[in-house]
Scaffold this motif. Sequence first.
Motif, PDB file in Angstrom:
ATOM      1  N   LEU A   8      -0.850  -8.694  -2.436  1.00  0.00           N
ATOM      2  CA  LEU A   8       1.046  -8.468  -2.592  1.00  0.00           C
ATOM      3  C   LEU A   8       1.384  -7.020  -3.676  1.00  0.00           C
ATOM      4  O   LEU A   8       2.562  -6.857  -3.612  1.00  0.00           O
ATOM      5  CB  LEU A   8       1.015  -9.704  -3.942  1.00  0.00           C
ATOM      6  N   SER A   9       0.639  -6.877  -4.933  1.00  0.00           N
ATOM      7  CA  SER A   9       0.831  -5.566  -5.457  1.00  0.00           C
ATOM      8  C   SER A   9       1.189  -4.570  -4.892  1.00  0.00           C
ATOM      9  O   SER A   9       2.084  -3.960  -4.939  1.00  0.00           O
ATOM     10  CB  SER A   9      -0.280  -5.967  -6.972  1.00  0.00           C
ATOM     11  N   TYR A  10      -0.001  -4.507  -4.133  1.00  0.00           N
ATOM     12  CA  TYR A  10       0.333  -3.300  -2.792  1.00  0.00           C
ATOM     13  C   TYR A  10       1.368  -2.916  -2.476  1.00  0.00           C
ATOM     14  O   TYR A  10       1.544  -2.029  -2.250  1.00  0.00           O
ATOM     15  CB  TYR A  10      -1.004  -2.918  -2.091  1.00  0.00           C
ATOM     16  N   ALA A  11       1.680  -3.850  -1.631  1.00  0.00           N
ATOM     17  CA  ALA A  11       3.014  -4.260  -0.893  1.00  0.00           C
ATOM     18  C   ALA A  11       4.851  -4.208  -1.767  1.00  0.00           C
ATOM     19  O   ALA A  11       5.377  -3.571  -1.054  1.00  0.00           O
ATOM     20  CB  ALA A  11       2.845  -5.471   0.095  1.00  0.00           C
ATOM     21  N   VAL A  12       4.263  -4.207  -2.828  1.00  0.00           N
ATOM     22  CA  VAL A  12       5.178  -4.187  -3.793  1.00  0.00           C
ATOM     23  C   VAL A  12       5.326  -2.477  -3.780  1.00  0.00           C
ATOM     24  O   VAL A  12       6.427  -1.830  -3.830  1.00  0.00           O
ATOM     25  CB  VAL A  12       4.836  -4.906  -5.263  1.00  0.00           C
ATOM     26  N   LEU A  57       7.281   1.674   5.508  1.00  0.00           N
ATOM     27  CA  LEU A  57       7.426  -0.193   5.789  1.00  0.00           C
ATOM     28  C   LEU A  57       6.391  -0.798   6.137  1.00  0.00           C
ATOM     29  O   LEU A  57       5.556  -2.212   6.238  1.00  0.00           O
ATOM     30  CB  LEU A  57       8.817  -0.288   6.616  1.00  0.00           C
ATOM     31  N   ILE A  58       5.904  -0.308   7.295  1.00  0.00           N
ATOM     32  CA  ILE A  58       4.043  -1.203   8.118  1.00  0.00           C
ATOM     33  C   ILE A  58       3.404  -1.231   7.378  1.00  0.00           C
ATOM     34  O   ILE A  58       2.863  -2.757   7.255  1.00  0.00           O
ATOM     35  CB  ILE A  58       4.051  -0.287   9.387  1.00  0.00           C
ATOM     36  N   ASP A  59       3.068  -0.559   6.660  1.00  0.00           N
ATOM     37  CA  ASP A  59       2.468  -1.052   5.588  1.00  0.00           C
ATOM     38  C   ASP A  59       1.998  -1.603   4.211  1.00  0.00           C
ATOM     39  O   ASP A  59       1.708  -2.843   3.980  1.00  0.00           O
ATOM     40  CB  ASP A  59       2.220   0.823   4.566  1.00  0.00           C
ATOM     41  N   GLY A  60       4.018  -1.999   4.192  1.00  0.00           N
ATOM     42  CA  GLY A  60       4.435  -2.544   2.887  1.00  0.00           C
ATOM     43  C   GLY A  60       4.443  -4.206   4.044  1.00  0.00           C
ATOM     44  O   GLY A  60       4.107  -5.386   2.452  1.00  0.00           O
ATOM     45  N   ILE A  61       4.789  -4.086   4.767  1.00  0.00           N
ATOM     46  CA  ILE A  61       4.613  -5.584   5.300  1.00  0.00           C
ATOM     47  C   ILE A  61       3.204  -5.988   5.786  1.00  0.00           C
ATOM     48  O   ILE A  61       3.309  -6.916   5.226  1.00  0.00           O
ATOM     49  CB  ILE A  61       6.106  -5.777   6.664  1.00  0.00           C
ATOM     50  N   ALA A  62       3.090  -4.931   5.979  1.00  0.00           N
ATOM     51  CA  ALA A  62       1.237  -5.540   6.631  1.00  0.00           C
ATOM     52  C   ALA A  62       0.541  -6.393   5.750  1.00  0.00           C
ATOM     53  O   ALA A  62      -0.246  -7.011   5.595  1.00  0.00           O
ATOM     54  CB  ALA A  62       0.800  -5.080   7.204  1.00  0.00           C
ATOM     55  N   ALA A  63       0.634  -5.693   4.178  1.00  0.00           N
ATOM     56  CA  ALA A  63       0.236  -6.272   2.616  1.00  0.00           C
ATOM     57  C   ALA A  63      -0.010  -7.220   2.060  1.00  0.00           C
ATOM     58  O   ALA A  63      -0.519  -8.067   2.131  1.00  0.00           O
ATOM     59  CB  ALA A  63      -0.178  -4.880   2.246  1.00  0.00           C
ATOM     60  N   SER A  64       2.159  -7.207   2.344  1.00  0.00           N
ATOM     61  CA  SER A  64       2.667  -8.770   1.483  1.00  0.00           C
ATOM     62  C   SER A  64       2.633  -9.761   2.825  1.00  0.00           C
ATOM     63  O   SER A  64       2.237 -11.028   2.711  1.00  0.00           O
ATOM     64  CB  SER A  64       4.370  -8.240   1.608  1.00  0.00           C
TER      65      SER A  64
END
Length: 127
Positions: A48-52, A9-16
Amino acid sequence: MDIRQNILLIDGIAASCAGVAVISSTNWLQGLYQLPEALLVSMALINLSYAVYSLSLSMIKNRSMIAIIVLVVANSIWVINCLRLTFHYADSASLFGVFHLVGEAFFVGTLAYLEWKWRGHLTKKRI
């Protein structure tokens, strides 16, 4: 709070957040970083793609080991790319641009390390 529970979740939020911040301020960052606009836009879209992917994984209860390995490999490739870009633009980028690329490589590399270290925990079945 066990950070292992929330690392995806941290990873995805940071990427987004990184993707949205860069895409919404590309013109300003281009002047500050002295990096090409196309580079900044492509970096934002990749984030953004990575965040998804990362956020999708964070919502799955029974993750496969392969899905986690894909995430770690993607992070590792991004680290290498950021360092490659740092060397490529070292002569033309501002100090802020270089710090951004190196900082992103360090942050994403840390995430890759932790996700690899905790891959067993990330693939355990949860209720």
